[in-house]
Design a protein around this motif. Structure first.
Motif, PDB file in Angstrom:
ATOM      1  N   PHE A   1      -6.414   0.590  -7.628  1.00 57.90           N
ATOM      2  CA  PHE A   1      -5.890   2.052  -7.423  1.00 57.90           C
ATOM      3  C   PHE A   1      -7.119   3.015  -7.279  1.00 57.90           C
ATOM      4  N   ASP A   2      -7.220   3.283  -5.987  1.00 60.38           N
ATOM      5  CA  ASP A   2      -8.346   4.124  -5.584  1.00 60.38           C
ATOM      6  C   ASP A   2      -8.322   5.717  -5.559  1.00 60.38           C
ATOM      7  N   VAL A   3      -9.239   6.445  -5.904  1.00 64.31           N
ATOM      8  CA  VAL A   3      -9.199   7.979  -5.956  1.00 64.31           C
ATOM      9  C   VAL A   3     -10.433   8.310  -5.245  1.00 64.31           C
TER      10      VAL A   3
ATOM     11  N   GLN B   1     -10.317  21.817   2.292  1.00 66.40           N
ATOM     12  CA  GLN B   1      -9.216  21.937   3.103  1.00 66.40           C
ATOM     13  C   GLN B   1      -7.853  21.302   2.728  1.00 66.40           C
ATOM     14  N   GLY B   2      -8.343  20.346   1.692  1.00 67.71           N
ATOM     15  CA  GLY B   2      -7.479  19.412   0.999  1.00 67.71           C
ATOM     16  C   GLY B   2      -7.227  18.194   1.986  1.00 67.71           C
ATOM     17  N   ARG B   3      -7.992  17.715   2.782  1.00 64.23           N
ATOM     18  CA  ARG B   3      -7.681  16.615   3.480  1.00 64.23           C
ATOM     19  C   ARG B   3      -8.778  15.806   3.267  1.00 64.23           C
ATOM     20  N   GLU B   4      -8.668  14.304   3.389  1.00 64.07           N
ATOM     21  CA  GLU B   4      -9.759  13.420   2.989  1.00 64.07           C
ATOM     22  C   GLU B   4     -10.995  13.554   3.538  1.00 64.07           C
TER      23      GLU B   4
ATOM     24  N   LEU C   1       0.844  -1.089  -0.168  1.00 66.61           N
ATOM     25  CA  LEU C   1      -0.131   0.271   0.020  1.00 66.61           C
ATOM     26  C   LEU C   1       0.880   1.324   0.147  1.00 66.61           C
ATOM     27  N   ILE C   2       0.578   2.234  -1.041  1.00 69.16           N
ATOM     28  CA  ILE C   2       1.022   3.333  -0.952  1.00 69.16           C
ATOM     29  C   ILE C   2      -0.160   4.241  -0.981  1.00 69.16           C
ATOM     30  N   GLU C   3       0.069   5.441  -0.416  1.00 71.90           N
ATOM     31  CA  GLU C   3      -0.997   6.458  -0.160  1.00 71.90           C
ATOM     32  C   GLU C   3      -0.342   7.835  -0.555  1.00 71.90           C
ATOM     33  N   GLY C   4      -1.237   8.726  -1.008  1.00 73.55           N
ATOM     34  CA  GLY C   4      -0.789  10.080  -1.289  1.00 73.55           C
ATOM     35  C   GLY C   4      -1.752  10.984  -1.685  1.00 73.55           C
TER      36      GLY C   4
ATOM     37  N   PHE D   1      -7.361  15.374  -5.063  1.00 71.37           N
ATOM     38  CA  PHE D   1      -7.917  14.295  -4.724  1.00 71.37           C
ATOM     39  C   PHE D   1      -6.649  13.325  -3.691  1.00 71.37           C
ATOM     40  N   THR D   2      -7.288  12.516  -2.992  1.00 77.03           N
ATOM     41  CA  THR D   2      -6.326  11.298  -2.424  1.00 77.03           C
ATOM     42  C   THR D   2      -6.327  10.266  -3.239  1.00 77.03           C
ATOM     43  N   TRP D   3      -5.356   9.429  -2.909  1.00 73.78           N
ATOM     44  CA  TRP D   3      -5.124   8.089  -3.706  1.00 73.78           C
ATOM     45  C   TRP D   3      -4.800   7.275  -2.820  1.00 73.78           C
TER      46      TRP D   3
END
Length: 160
Positions: free
Chosen positions: A148-150, A156-159, A113-116, A132-134
């Protein structure tokens, strides 16, 4: 001029300026945007990364190898899967970034798992960037993307 040599020249210019351009998706070093990864890649993932770096022209390799592992894993393992998902969501195929300018933009949680956080430019409408977050889910045994999830980011740029 062939497409390969044009791409190679573009990559050379980007690497010389501290980044990398794959096709026309540019990913460069942004101050403070790089996470200290918590987990190394699996042997299969490392093999894929090494093959991709080795395929680059020799003069471009040091710049790419100088990037942290989170960037290398995101670029060489997740980027192609991200493109198809983002295009399906309405993004231009070569106008997206799997990073932003804040710390911990890309985090290797584990070899699976990589998140960003990232942004893309929609194919329609006025020129703007959509945050977006991914999450890039990998099979550590093969080094291939499983999913790959988006998710859209809030104002505020948060999830969400």
């Amino acid at each position: 001029m062939s497409r390969a040599s044009m791409t190679s020249r573009r990559m050379g210019r980007a690497v010389a300026m501290g980044g990398l351009c794959l096709g026309v998706v540019c990913m460069g070093r942004v101050s403070g945007a790089w996470a200290t990864e918590n987990a190394p890649p699996s042997p299969a993932e490392q093999r894929i990364i090494t093959q991709r770096v080795t395929a680059l022209p020799v003069r471009e390799r040091p710049g790419v190898m100088g990037q942290d592992m989170a960037w290398q894993m995101t670029t060489f393992l997740c980027q192609d899967a991200a493109r198809s998902v983002l295009v399906h969501r309405g993004a231009q195929p070569h106008r997206f970034f799997l990073q932003d300018d804040r710390p911990d933009s890309q985090v290797v949680v584990s070899p699976a798992l990589i998140e960003g956080r990232g942004q893309y430019m929609p194919a329609t409408g006025p020129m703007r960037w959509v945050a977006f977050t991914w999450s890039c889910h990998l099979d550590p045994a093969t080094g291939h993307v499983v999913r790959f999830d988006v998710n859209p980011a809030t104002r505020q740029g948060r999830e969400p």
